[in-house]
Each structure stands twice: as C-alpha cells, then as structure tokens.
Design a protein around this motif. Structure first.
Motif, PDB file in Angstrom:
ATOM      1  N   ASP A   7      -4.239  -7.045  11.835  1.00  0.00           N
ATOM      2  CA  ASP A   7      -3.358  -7.212  10.684  1.00  0.00           C
ATOM      3  C   ASP A   7      -3.745  -8.501   9.961  1.00  0.00           C
ATOM      4  N   HIS A 301      -5.883  -8.953  -6.064  1.00  0.00           N
ATOM      5  CA  HIS A 301      -5.506  -7.897  -5.124  1.00  0.00           C
ATOM      6  C   HIS A 301      -6.252  -6.593  -5.425  1.00  0.00           C
ATOM      7  N   GLU A 339      -5.271  -1.386   7.416  1.00  0.00           N
ATOM      8  CA  GLU A 339      -4.446  -1.009   6.280  1.00  0.00           C
ATOM      9  C   GLU A 339      -4.105  -2.244   5.452  1.00  0.00           C
ATOM     10  N   PRO A 341      -1.717  -4.597   3.112  1.00  0.00           N
ATOM     11  CA  PRO A 341      -0.263  -4.822   3.106  1.00  0.00           C
ATOM     12  C   PRO A 341       0.414  -3.866   2.133  1.00  0.00           C
ATOM     13  N   THR A 342       1.676  -3.582   2.387  1.00  0.00           N
ATOM     14  CA  THR A 342       2.416  -2.646   1.534  1.00  0.00           C
ATOM     15  C   THR A 342       2.901  -3.294   0.244  1.00  0.00           C
ATOM     16  N   VAL A 343       2.764  -4.604   0.143  1.00  0.00           N
ATOM     17  CA  VAL A 343       3.132  -5.314  -1.080  1.00  0.00           C
ATOM     18  C   VAL A 343       1.892  -5.983  -1.648  1.00  0.00           C
ATOM     19  N   ARG A 344       1.944  -6.266  -2.932  1.00  0.00           N
ATOM     20  CA  ARG A 344       0.808  -6.928  -3.567  1.00  0.00           C
ATOM     21  C   ARG A 344       0.710  -8.371  -3.093  1.00  0.00           C
TER      22      ARG A 344
END
Length: 349
Positions: A7, A301, A339, A341-344
């Motif tokens: 992660d 990003h 994966e 991150p689910t946020v920018r």
C-alpha cells in the motif's frame, strides 16, 4: 529495485524550505520487500519533512543479510518512469536485466545507473554466488526538461581516492578536489560517494556550497561537523516534523541520515573506536514539485494513474508487451501494480 510495499503512499513532494545551519538527523523506517522471507530495507528518503536531497528522492539501505535466511534479492520485472535508479553494493552481487536489453552484474566498487525516462522495466536478482547482501538503492528524480528521455543503462567501475584518512569512491557526479567526475550520465548537479574511515580516523571533505547534502551511515557512529564551532546537541527536542535538530555537529548512528543545508564548503567526518562507512549524497535543491507513487514519478495524479494503467494493460494484461515499458528477459512473471488510492492525491508532510 522496486518499491514492493503493498500500500505505497502517494506523495506530493513540493520544493522544500531550507533550514538554517543545524544538522537534521533522520531516522530510518523498516520496509519489508516481498513475501514471508522478505528482505527488509531501511528507508530514509522520502519521509515526512524531507522528501529530497538535491534530486535524490529515494534511499534504501539494506544488509548485511545472510542470503540463506533472507532469500536474498529477488525483484521481478517492474516499471519506472521519470527517474534514475542507482545501485551500489558493499557486499554481494546482483544481476540487472532491463527492457533496453541490458544485462549486467553489479559488485562492490561498481555502479549500475538506469535512466527510466519516459518508461522502462527491469529485474534485480542476487546471484547464487552471493552469501551476504549489503548495499544501498537510490533514486534520482529527473527534472521536467529531461524526464521523457529514452531509457538507457550504464555501468562503471569506480577507482578509490584518498582524502586525509578516508578512502572515497565517487560513483555519481563529483566532489571538489577528489579525482575526476564519475562517468555516468546525470541530468542535474549531484554527487554520490562512499566514504570509509578507519577507527580513530578523520577527514575533511570539501563540498559545493550550492549543494545540500545527506550523510547516510552504514557503519559508525560517525561525528559530522559542518562549522568551526563544535556545538553538538545530542539531546535536542524533535522539531515539528519529528526530526532531531542538532547544532553545527552531530553524532550519527547506524542507518541514520544527517541532513546538511546549503552554504557549507566542507564537512568533517570523525570516527571513534570503530571503522566508519557512509554514503554522501548531495545536489542543488530540487525546485520542482513531483508526485511519487510505487515506482513512478510524475507531476500529478492523472499522470501516475495513466502510467499504472499502461503497465497493467500492456504488460500484466499482455495487451502490448513491447509497448511503453518493453520486455525483460526474465523467466518469471512481472510484478502487478498495487491499487491506487480511492481518493485523488492530497499534499502530505
């Protein structure tokens, strides 16, 4: 070397404000690389409060490891963008293979430098002859004007020089008054060197005052003095970023990294009862904002996300194995990307 964290943090690395004359002491954090027999490394860059020293943006220190216990280094093909990797060993032997077709061993006293530029993939595996593995893995951020260059690889053997009681190997850039400039290609003003001192030894190392520097300790402790006054403060409280701030001198322990700001024309290194080995890193402060995530360096990003998408699609999904990152002559499977991150991306540190 790949960043094998499951992660990995997505870091915005802004141009950092520079402190005054004090030495900052940065402690490492342990990061496991791989599975149950993971090889552990000690990472001092990047971290909160200090993401770059010059263009040096990543520093892993590992070993000495018994390969029979750790399993050695087995890093399958993985991608890089926007950076250079620098491999430097104290013990052992590693085979490098990359998608430009390069295949080269690196041993102590030799440097492997790989320029990823717009995109490359490579593997790194310690050889069967290696019983102990010990060294550093370093990354250099490419400036915006050069980060889309075609990828290439260089290897060189570094001759030692003597400075006072020290033996110095300059493997990147140059040190004032110490031999010739290293032959490997750089895209910003930098220096990288190994400096060894015997027990009780001392050396004054001339520095470029336009550079900031870091002293990473492989064997120590070592006393680092950057001014005529010797106002060491070993018990200074940590600053707001959790870094220990000493005076014009500090005693650094194993795997610690001492940060020296610009404006100094030299540093005195002093050994006590045991031998000392340090890696000296330096460069002109890197005045660009970069984003680091996994093995990619970009500027925002979306750029990082696109690099990941291409690796997953073209290489892992085999849609275009000869595309941006190319093929590595390697018998195993390449590393899939973690994966996102689910946020920018949000600024950190």
């Amino acid at each position: 070397m790949s960043n094998l964290e499951k992660d990995p943090l997505e870091l915005l690395c802004p141009p950092e404000g520079r402190q005054g004359p004090a030495v900052q002491v940065l402690a490492p954090r342990e990061v496991p690389l791989g599975g149950p027999r993971a090889m552990n490394v000690r990472r001092t860059l990047p971290q909160r409060g200090r993401t770059t020293i010059g263009a040096w943006c990543f520093a892993d220190h590992y070993g000495p490891d018994d390969v029979a216990e750790s399993g050695g280094m087995v890093v399958p093909p993985h991608p890089h963008t926007g950076l250079q990797t620098v491999s430097w060993l104290f013990e052992g032997e590693i085979e490098h293979r990359d998608s430009t077709g390069s295949r080269e061993l690196v041993r102590p006293g030799q440097v492997n430098l790989m320029t990823a530029g717009r995109g490359i993939s490579h593997s790194e595996v310690s050889t069967p002859a290696t019983t102990r593995l010990h060294g550093v893995q370093l990354w250099v951020a490419l400036p915006d004007a050069s980060r889309d260059v075609a990828p290439f690889f260089e290897h060189d053997e570094i001759a030692p020089e003597t400075v006072d009681d020290a033996v110095v190997h300059v493997f990147a850039g140059s040190l004032p008054g110490v031999g010739d400039e290293a032959s490997v290609t750089l895209f910003s003003p930098l220096v990288g060197a190994q400096i060894d001192l015997p027990a009780g030894g001392e050396a004054w190392i001339d520095l470029d005052p336009a550079f900031e520097h870091g002293v990473l300790v492989d064997a120590g402790p070592v006393r680092v003095t950057i001014a005529a006054t010797d106002d060491e403060v070993d018990d200074s409280p940590a600053d707001a970023d959790g870094l220990t701030v000493a005076g014009h001198a500090a005693t650094l322990g194993w795997s610690e990294l001492g940060y020296l700001p610009t404006g100094h024309d030299g540093v005195r290194l002093t050994a006590n009862d045991g031998p000392v080995r340090v890696i000296l890193l330096g460069g002109v402060p890197f005045g660009e904002e970069i984003v680091m995530w996994w093995n990619f360096i970009g500027r925002d990003h979306d750029e990082i996300a696109e690099s990941r998408r291409q690796w997953q699609s073209e290489v892992i999904g085999r849609d275009n194995p000869d595309g941006r990152f190319g093929r590595v002559d390697y018998e195993g499977e390449p590393l899939p990307a973690p994966e996102l991150p689910t946020v920018r991306l949000k600024p950190r540190g």
